[in-house]
Design an enzyme around this catalytic site. Structure first.
Site, mmCIF file in Angstrom:
data_model
loop_
_atom_site.group_PDB
_atom_site.id
_atom_site.type_symbol
_atom_site.label_atom_id
_atom_site.label_comp_id
_atom_site.label_asym_id
_atom_site.label_seq_id
_atom_site.Cartn_x
_atom_site.Cartn_y
_atom_site.Cartn_z
ATOM 1 N N LYS A 144 -4.170 -0.624 16.150
ATOM 2 C CA LYS A 144 -4.875 0.102 15.083
ATOM 3 C C LYS A 144 -6.040 0.914 15.654
ATOM 4 O O LYS A 144 -6.315 2.022 15.182
ATOM 5 C CB LYS A 144 -5.373 -0.875 14.020
ATOM 6 C CG LYS A 144 -4.257 -1.501 13.176
ATOM 7 C CD LYS A 144 -3.493 -0.483 12.369
ATOM 8 C CE LYS A 144 -2.627 -1.119 11.287
ATOM 9 N NZ LYS A 144 -1.798 -0.116 10.573
ATOM 10 N N ILE B 201 0.832 -1.208 0.000
ATOM 11 C CA ILE B 201 0.000 0.000 0.000
ATOM 12 C C ILE B 201 0.868 1.262 0.000
ATOM 13 O O ILE B 201 0.586 2.222 -0.737
ATOM 14 C CB ILE B 201 -0.935 -0.025 1.235
ATOM 15 C CG1 ILE B 201 -1.967 -1.161 1.092
ATOM 16 C CG2 ILE B 201 -1.621 1.324 1.421
ATOM 17 C CD1 ILE B 201 -2.759 -1.467 2.367
ATOM 18 N N ILE C 247 -6.373 -6.333 1.668
ATOM 19 C CA ILE C 247 -5.718 -5.793 0.474
ATOM 20 C C ILE C 247 -4.616 -6.765 0.070
ATOM 21 O O ILE C 247 -3.823 -7.196 0.915
ATOM 22 C CB ILE C 247 -5.075 -4.406 0.760
ATOM 23 C CG1 ILE C 247 -6.078 -3.438 1.434
ATOM 24 C CG2 ILE C 247 -4.514 -3.802 -0.523
ATOM 25 C CD1 ILE C 247 -7.229 -2.964 0.606
ATOM 26 N N ARG D 171 4.832 13.670 15.664
ATOM 27 C CA ARG D 171 5.546 14.620 16.525
ATOM 28 C C ARG D 171 6.697 15.284 15.763
ATOM 29 O O ARG D 171 7.001 16.455 15.979
ATOM 30 C CB ARG D 171 6.087 13.861 17.740
ATOM 31 C CG ARG D 171 6.698 14.722 18.791
ATOM 32 C CD ARG D 171 7.207 13.905 19.955
ATOM 33 N NE ARG D 171 8.385 13.107 19.609
ATOM 34 C CZ ARG D 171 9.157 12.503 20.502
ATOM 35 N NH1 ARG D 171 8.860 12.578 21.783
ATOM 36 N NH2 ARG D 171 10.211 11.802 20.126
ATOM 37 N N TYR E 122 -2.120 -6.252 17.144
ATOM 38 C CA TYR E 122 -2.217 -5.418 15.938
ATOM 39 C C TYR E 122 -3.524 -4.619 15.957
ATOM 40 O O TYR E 122 -3.540 -3.412 15.719
ATOM 41 C CB TYR E 122 -2.152 -6.347 14.725
ATOM 42 C CG TYR E 122 -2.415 -5.731 13.376
ATOM 43 C CD1 TYR E 122 -1.405 -5.093 12.668
ATOM 44 C CD2 TYR E 122 -3.674 -5.821 12.778
ATOM 45 C CE1 TYR E 122 -1.635 -4.558 11.412
ATOM 46 C CE2 TYR E 122 -3.913 -5.293 11.525
ATOM 47 C CZ TYR E 122 -2.901 -4.658 10.833
ATOM 48 O OH TYR E 122 -3.132 -4.129 9.588
HETATM 49 N N1 LIG Z 1 -2.791 -5.619 3.306
HETATM 50 C C1 LIG Z 1 -3.884 -5.600 4.062
HETATM 51 O O1 LIG Z 1 -4.767 -6.465 3.960
HETATM 52 C C2 LIG Z 1 -4.077 -4.477 5.055
HETATM 53 C C3 LIG Z 1 -5.337 -4.362 5.661
HETATM 54 C C4 LIG Z 1 -5.551 -3.364 6.595
HETATM 55 C C5 LIG Z 1 -4.525 -2.478 6.894
HETATM 56 N N2 LIG Z 1 -3.312 -2.604 6.294
HETATM 57 C C6 LIG Z 1 -2.274 -1.649 6.664
HETATM 58 O O2 LIG Z 1 -1.731 -1.066 5.511
HETATM 59 C C7 LIG Z 1 -0.389 -0.678 5.779
HETATM 60 C C8 LIG Z 1 0.536 -1.217 4.703
HETATM 61 O O3 LIG Z 1 0.459 -2.632 4.711
HETATM 62 P P1 LIG Z 1 0.855 -3.528 3.462
HETATM 63 O O4 LIG Z 1 -0.202 -4.541 3.354
HETATM 64 O O5 LIG Z 1 1.164 -2.668 2.293
HETATM 65 O O6 LIG Z 1 2.172 -4.246 4.047
HETATM 66 P P2 LIG Z 1 3.553 -4.633 3.373
HETATM 67 O O7 LIG Z 1 4.150 -5.640 4.284
HETATM 68 O O8 LIG Z 1 3.384 -4.971 1.934
HETATM 69 O O9 LIG Z 1 4.387 -3.271 3.453
HETATM 70 C C9 LIG Z 1 4.750 -2.713 4.688
HETATM 71 C C10 LIG Z 1 6.097 -2.030 4.525
HETATM 72 O O10 LIG Z 1 6.390 -1.392 5.775
HETATM 73 C C11 LIG Z 1 7.754 -1.598 6.077
HETATM 74 N N3 LIG Z 1 7.953 -1.517 7.521
HETATM 75 C C12 LIG Z 1 7.579 -2.407 8.462
HETATM 76 N N4 LIG Z 1 7.970 -2.000 9.659
HETATM 77 C C13 LIG Z 1 8.613 -0.820 9.483
HETATM 78 C C14 LIG Z 1 9.249 0.072 10.364
HETATM 79 N N5 LIG Z 1 9.349 -0.170 11.674
HETATM 80 N N6 LIG Z 1 9.798 1.185 9.846
HETATM 81 C C15 LIG Z 1 9.736 1.439 8.518
HETATM 82 N N7 LIG Z 1 9.154 0.612 7.645
HETATM 83 C C16 LIG Z 1 8.594 -0.507 8.113
HETATM 84 C C17 LIG Z 1 8.057 -2.999 5.536
HETATM 85 O O11 LIG Z 1 9.448 -3.180 5.342
HETATM 86 C C18 LIG Z 1 7.248 -3.024 4.248
HETATM 87 O O12 LIG Z 1 8.017 -2.596 3.151
HETATM 88 C C19 LIG Z 1 -0.080 -1.182 7.182
HETATM 89 O O13 LIG Z 1 -0.310 -0.131 8.106
HETATM 90 C C20 LIG Z 1 -1.094 -2.266 7.385
HETATM 91 O O14 LIG Z 1 -1.376 -2.507 8.748
HETATM 92 C C21 LIG Z 1 -3.048 -3.580 5.379
#
Ligand SMILES: NC(=O)c1ccc[n+]([C@@H]2O[C@H](COP(=O)([O-])OP(=O)(O)OC[C@H]3O[C@@H](n4cnc5c(N)ncnc54)[C@H](O)[C@@H]3O)[C@@H](O)[C@H]2O)c1
Length: 264
Positions: A157, A17, A186, A122, A153
């Site tokens: 959230k 995302i 997603i 911040r 988690y």
């Molecule tokens: N994919 C889903 O179904 C879904 C659903 C609801 C919410 N979300 C939220 O969407 C957001 C993105 O998720 P995604 O599915 O794209 O995940 P993803 O794992 O594809 O990407 C997450 C990225 O964040 C980076 N990351 C993790 N911890 C980090 C840190 N401490 N500092 C810097 N970077 C860090 C990872 O290296 C990764 O590149 C997240 O907040 C997730 O909770 C995702």
């Protein structure tokens, strides 16, 4: 171009995302600071943006760590001179329920999912307050809205949603807006561990969604673009599900009732 001359930080933008948000923001004219805890991933997103004619800067920063976040904000200011938009997107799934998650994993999960939003906000708020404009878009989850498991988690959230609301109240008078998106399922790499256990997981989840599919990263990116842009100038404190209708009610139950009450 809806973000012309804006500078945006997107955390966790090396995948899924966050990557889609960074690329869309760049296409809409923003200069994008692409953060990821893995510098190689951030660099890959920057290369994709540059290949498409956009402007971006890669930063390797773990957003759960104060010094790393302060350094990220300083690098963004040194590179682009201002910060107009912050998208708090980075997160990790924490998995187990409260009887099985150990204390260290609970703390580490909350630090990445919730504390990072505090640290990054911040770091940019003083500049946004001084320039009397700014937009913060937080990426929470439908897990923060109701009980869907993954307790650490989900609780984190829910905290992100409340923190967003309080930021909206506190900083609105400085023309700084804060809104939160709650995505449903997603299709991104965050699902890899579950996919390995259950390759059919996405197919099994589809029947929960009134719109008949799970989401793609671009579905969330388009909502983030709207909330970050001046089109949302009078919108703050909003919790926006981007979830194919999941939170509208219990679709499966409604369909089962529909089957027994045909004229209802
Ligand atoms: N994919 C889903 O179904 C879904 C659903 C609801 C919410 N979300 C939220 O969407 C957001 C993105 O998720 P995604 O599915 O794209 O995940 P993803 O794992 O594809 O990407 C997450 C990225 O964040 C980076 N990351 C993790 N911890 C980090 C840190 N401490 N500092 C810097 N970077 C860090 C990872 O290296 C990764 O590149 C997240 O907040 C997730 O909770 C995702």
């Amino acid at each position: 171009m809806r973000l012309k001359d804006k500078v945006a930080i997107v955390t966790g933008a090396g995948s899924g995302i966050g990557q889609a948000i960074a690329e869309l923001f760049a296409r809409e004219g923003a200069r994008v600071v692409v953060d990821d805890r893995y510098g190689g991933r951030a660099q890959e997103t920057v290369e994709r943006i540059k290949a498409a004619g956009g402007e971006a800067l890669a930063i390797e920063a773990d957003v759960s760590k104060t010094e790393a976040v302060e350094a990220m904000a300083a690098q963004a200011l040194a590179g682009y001179g201002r910060i107009d938009i912050l998208v708090n997107n980075a997160a990790v799934g924490t998995g187990d329920d409260i009887l099985h998650i150990d204390e260290a994993d609970w703390d580490a999960g909350l630090a990445v999912v919730l504390k990072s939003v505090y640290l990054c906000s911040r770091a940019v708020l003083p500049g946004m307050i001084a320039q009397k404009s700014g937009a913060i878009v937080n990426i929470a989850s439908v897990n923060g809205l109701t009980g869907l498991g993954e307790e650490a988690y989900s609780a984190a959230k829910a905290g992100v949603i409340n923190l967003t609301q309080n930021m909206a109240l506190k900083y609105g008078r400085f023309n700084v807006r804060a809104n939160v998106i709650c995505p449903g399922t997603i299709q991104t790499p965050i699902w890899q561990p579950q996919l390995e256990k259950d390759p059919q997981i996405f197919e099994r989840l589809i029947p929960w969604y009134p719109l008949g599919r799970i989401g793609q990263p671009e579905d969330v990116a388009k909502a983030a673009l709207f909330l970050a842009s001046d089109e949302a100038a009078w919108i703050t404190g909003v919790t926006l599900p981007v979830d194919g209708g999941l939170m509208a009610g219990s679709y499966r139950m409604a369909r089962e009732l529909e089957a027994v009450t045909p004229e209802g």
